[in-house]
Write a protein that holds these residues in place. Structure first.
Motif, mmCIF file in Angstrom:
data_model
loop_
_atom_site.group_PDB
_atom_site.id
_atom_site.type_symbol
_atom_site.label_atom_id
_atom_site.label_comp_id
_atom_site.label_asym_id
_atom_site.label_seq_id
_atom_site.Cartn_x
_atom_site.Cartn_y
_atom_site.Cartn_z
ATOM 1 N N UNK A 424 -38.123 -17.353 111.320
ATOM 2 C CA UNK A 424 -37.881 -16.378 110.251
ATOM 3 C C UNK A 424 -37.502 -17.065 108.950
ATOM 4 N N UNK A 425 -36.539 -17.984 109.033
ATOM 5 C CA UNK A 425 -36.080 -18.642 107.805
ATOM 6 C C UNK A 425 -37.169 -19.519 107.198
ATOM 7 N N UNK A 426 -37.998 -20.170 108.052
ATOM 8 C CA UNK A 426 -39.058 -21.016 107.522
ATOM 9 C C UNK A 426 -40.172 -20.235 106.862
ATOM 10 N N UNK A 427 -40.315 -18.956 107.223
ATOM 11 C CA UNK A 427 -41.397 -18.138 106.668
ATOM 12 C C UNK A 427 -40.882 -17.075 105.711
ATOM 13 N N UNK A 428 -39.601 -17.125 105.356
ATOM 14 C CA UNK A 428 -38.976 -16.033 104.599
ATOM 15 C C UNK A 428 -39.652 -15.796 103.255
#
Length: 755
Positions: A424-428
């Motif tokens: 999630x954080x890498x694709x936010x």
């Protein structure tokens, strides 16, 4: 595989779980590799399908060989080495069997096959072997990625790293369930020990009740009749009855195994020639356990004897029927009847020979009677039930499922925070509405936290809350997926797909595969609908997505399927434990009952048997005064023995009244006076106090007066009879002192002890 060594040998739950885990691992890997092979062929371009199909066919053939030969004695190391060679070769075949389009979905069919293989080794081999296999196959997959894509092979590192995490999670799952299986074994052993003590005590008590009932129906009744002055029973009938009594007493307990109900009842009915019995025995009575048939037969026999002795009629009706496992026998007469509530406590006929006998056989008896309205005795045996069976089955299932629930929560937490959160954080930055993604993740985090709180407290989610939790999970998944373009489905940005199904496993796993399968199926259906709304993928992309879906959902379904199979094995474990415990209980009870029976018959051989033998052989004449007194004395002792088996508030007076009852039946008028409060006296002391009373009552002619005085520190039992002399038999016990005074045509005897 063998479990780690413990101080005790593995119990049934642990053995069953180890067998299950090994079979589940071997068969599961074959199924998963087969599914992956089909998807691999579908994903390849048409001109490359033949090579892929050939390689996949060879791998599947090897899986079959491995499944057949893995447990062959002496071949475990050879099979392990060959398996590593074949699967390493599969990993290195990546340039020939994995199309470029499949790597876009962060996984390949080979990685999925390897991950399932690695997991299977954690379930079927020791930890060190499982770890070495995991590292070997992950390195082989990285080598295959380097051969296929020399410049970008580092992109396979995250996926391969996750395979290692899956291996650790599988080992954790295995360890937790193994621990709970051992806990189940410990609980089973504790329950079995308690059951064994209880059932052995119950069996001994039932054997004692049956012994007393047989004595009541045989020796007690015969000796009482022989003691009556001017007995209505002829000498020939008395001889025949004494002979039958000896045969019956020496026959011992009811035989084990099954017995023919109708035949046993018919034989008992024929043993009452003085009665006209109208018998209606159903055709489907069949067979039943010997103890149950003996209880029905002998209870019916005593009811028929009571008709002959007390009802004042010569006819009775017997009906016997069966409903499923339940047997019912009814004895009815139209005689004088009586008030069951008015029967004195020391009268043992119905209590021992009917009600007590049926209770000992696992059934019950009901007596309905009114003065002048006849009597109906209903005997019911409801079929055998195994005590605590459901509790033991549930105990095993509860322990095994608790281990799976704990492991499922750990897996969910690791995926949620170790896989979904980084994705999630890498694709936010690529989401159209990042806050919606964060809100969905936060909602799922709350469900994880509440689930963990319940698990720590050892409780499941409250039933009414589960639908709300599942709705929240479903809403978060749909919201997160709605932000994805078609090309991002089942790739790293699609973080929600990685964990949604695991929520179903944790929240619905106790309800079985159907409930979890329905949840995962709905989740897949909605995901596919959202995918189609974003654009229809091509064949290669669809195959790649299917591989990713198999990698994610396959583990979820496998865990739930394993849960269901383990619960079924839990029933098998419970059944095996019941069978084993039953055999042990029967053996222990048989030893105790045999010892008890030897002790009882030792006493009978010294007292009752010589009298019965003399009556049967006609060497003793009931008309002789000494013989009559001896019969009265032993009949009284038997009545006291019956009274000793009761639980009375004043045990001494209860047993004394039973002794007096025999004298009153012989025409002696007995007065009883009691002073003082009841005392808890041991049985041998009570016997020593009442023995002089028994011998005195047997010698009395018309009147007797008994007194019981319980003063501080002393208990005295005295009797005055209307004869000047009588042999007073009393054995010393518990410091009991005997005093006798004779004069004016009377004899006074007193037994006293400190209390």
């Amino acid at each position: 595989m063998r479990p780690p060594q413990t101080s005790l040998p593995p119990g049934p739950a642990e053995r069953e779980f180890m067998t299950f885990a090994r079979q589940f691992a071997f068969y599961g890997r074959t199924v998963v590799i087969g599914a992956c092979s089909v998807l691999a062929v579908l994903a390849m371009p048409v001109d490359e399908m033949a090579v892929t199909a050939l390689i996949c066919g060879a791998v599947l053939a090897w899986c079959g060989v491995h499944l057949a030969c893995a447990d062959a004695p002496g071949r475990s190391r050879t099979m392990l080495a060959a398996d590593l060679v074949v699967m390493t070769g599969l990993c290195l075949s990546r340039p020939l069997t994995v199309p470029e389009s499949q790597t876009a979905h962060d996984s390949t069919w080979i990685v999925v096959a390897v991950s399932f293989l690695v997991v299977s080794y954690q379930l079927s081999h020791p930890p060190l072997t499982g770890a070495l296999v995991a590292v070997q196959l992950c390195l082989a997959d990285l080598a295959g990625a380097a051969l296929a894509n020399p410049g970008t092979w580092q992109g396979a590192l995250p996926v391969v790293s996750w395979v290692l995490v899956e291996a650790v999670l599988a080992r954790v799952l295995f360890g937790l369930v193994l621990r709970e299986s051992r806990a189940a074994d410990a609980a089973l052993a504790e329950a079995a020990a308690a059951r064994r003590d209880l059932e052995v005590a119950d069996a001994r008590r039932a054997a004692e009740r049956e012994h007393l009932a047989v004595l009541h129906d045989t020796a007690s009744a015969t000796l009482l009749m022989a003691s009556l002055p001017g007995s209505p029973v002829s000498r020939g009938d008395l001889r025949a009855q004494a002979a039958r009594d000896l045969d019956r007493l020496l026959a011992g307990q009811a035989a084990a195994g099954e017995a023919d109900v109708a035949a046993e009842l018919a034989a008992e009915i024929a043993a009452h020639p003085g009665l006209t019995v109208t018998a209606r025995l159903a055709d489907d009575l069949g067979t039943a356990p010997g103890a149950a048939v003996a209880g029905l037969r002998d209870g019916m026999g005593e009811a028929l004897r009571n008709v002959a002795r007390h009802a004042g009629v010569t006819a009775a009706a017997v009906t016997a029927e069966r409903t499923g496992p339940t047997l019912r026998v009814t004895v009815a007469d139209e005689g004088a009847g009586f008030d069951p509530a008015a029967v004195p406590a020391h009268r043992q006929g119905l209590k021992l020979s009917v009600t007590g006998r049926m209770a000992a056989a696992g059934g019950h008896a009901a007596v309905a009677s009114r003065p002048g309205r006849g009597t109906t005795v209903r005997l019911t045996w409801p079929g055998e039930a195994v005590p605590g069976a459901a509790e033991r089955d549930e105990l095993v299932g509860r322990h095994l499922f608790r281990g799976l629930r704990h492991a499922g929560l750990i897996i969910l937490a690791v995926i949620h925070f170790g896989l979904a959160l980084p994705a999630l954080l890498g694709s936010l930055s690529g989401y159209r509405h990042p806050l919606l993604q964060l809100a969905a993740f936060g909602l799922l985090t709350a469900v994880v936290a509440v689930t963990a709180a319940f698990v720590v407290r050892g409780r499941p989610w409250p039933r009414r809350w589960v639908p709300l939790a599942l709705a929240a999970v479903f809403a978060a998944s749909v919201a997160a997926t709605s932000q994805l373009p078609g090309g991002d489905f089942l790739t790293t940005p699609h973080w929600a797909f990685l964990e949604t199904g695991w929520f179903g496993v944790v929240l619905l796993g106790h309800r079985g595969l159907r409930a979890v399968g329905a949840f995962i199926g709905c989740h897949l259906a909605v995901t596919i609908a959202q995918l189609l709304a974003a654009g229809v993928p091509g064949r290669a992309d669809a195959a790649g997505m299917a591989v990713s879906a198999l990698a994610v959902c396959g583990f979820q379904v496998a865990v739930v399927l394993g849960t269901g199979l383990l619960r079924e094995r839990g029933d098998a474990i419970g059944a095996a434990a019941r069978d084993r415990d039953t055999m042990r209980i029967r053996a222990a009870a048989a030893v105790q009952i045999h010892a008890d029976q030897r002790e009882r018959y030792r006493a009978l051989h010294a007292t009752v048997f010589p009298l019965l033998t003399a009556l049967a052989e006609e060497s003793a004449d009931p008309a002789d005064e000494e013989v009559r007194r001896a019969c009265a004395r032993e009949a009284t002792r038997l009545r006291r023995l019956f009274a000793e088996s009761d639980y009375a508030a004043d045990q001494l007076i209860h047993e004394l009244r039973a002794c007096i009852d025999v004298a009153e039946r012989n025409g002696v008028t007995v007065q009883l006076a009691v002073r003082g409060e009841p005392r808890g006296l041991p049985q041998d002391v009570r016997r020593a106090l009442t023995d002089p009373v028994i011998t005195a009552l047997a010698a009395a002619r018309r009147t007797a007066r008994a007194t019981v005085v319980r003063a501080p520190g002393q208990v005295r039992v005295g009797i005055v009879i209307d004869v000047p002399e009588a042999p007073i038999a009393a054995g010393p016990a518990g410091g009991v002192r005997i005093r006798r005074v004779s004069g004016e045509g009377r004899l006074f005897v007193e037994a006293a002890c400190a209390a």
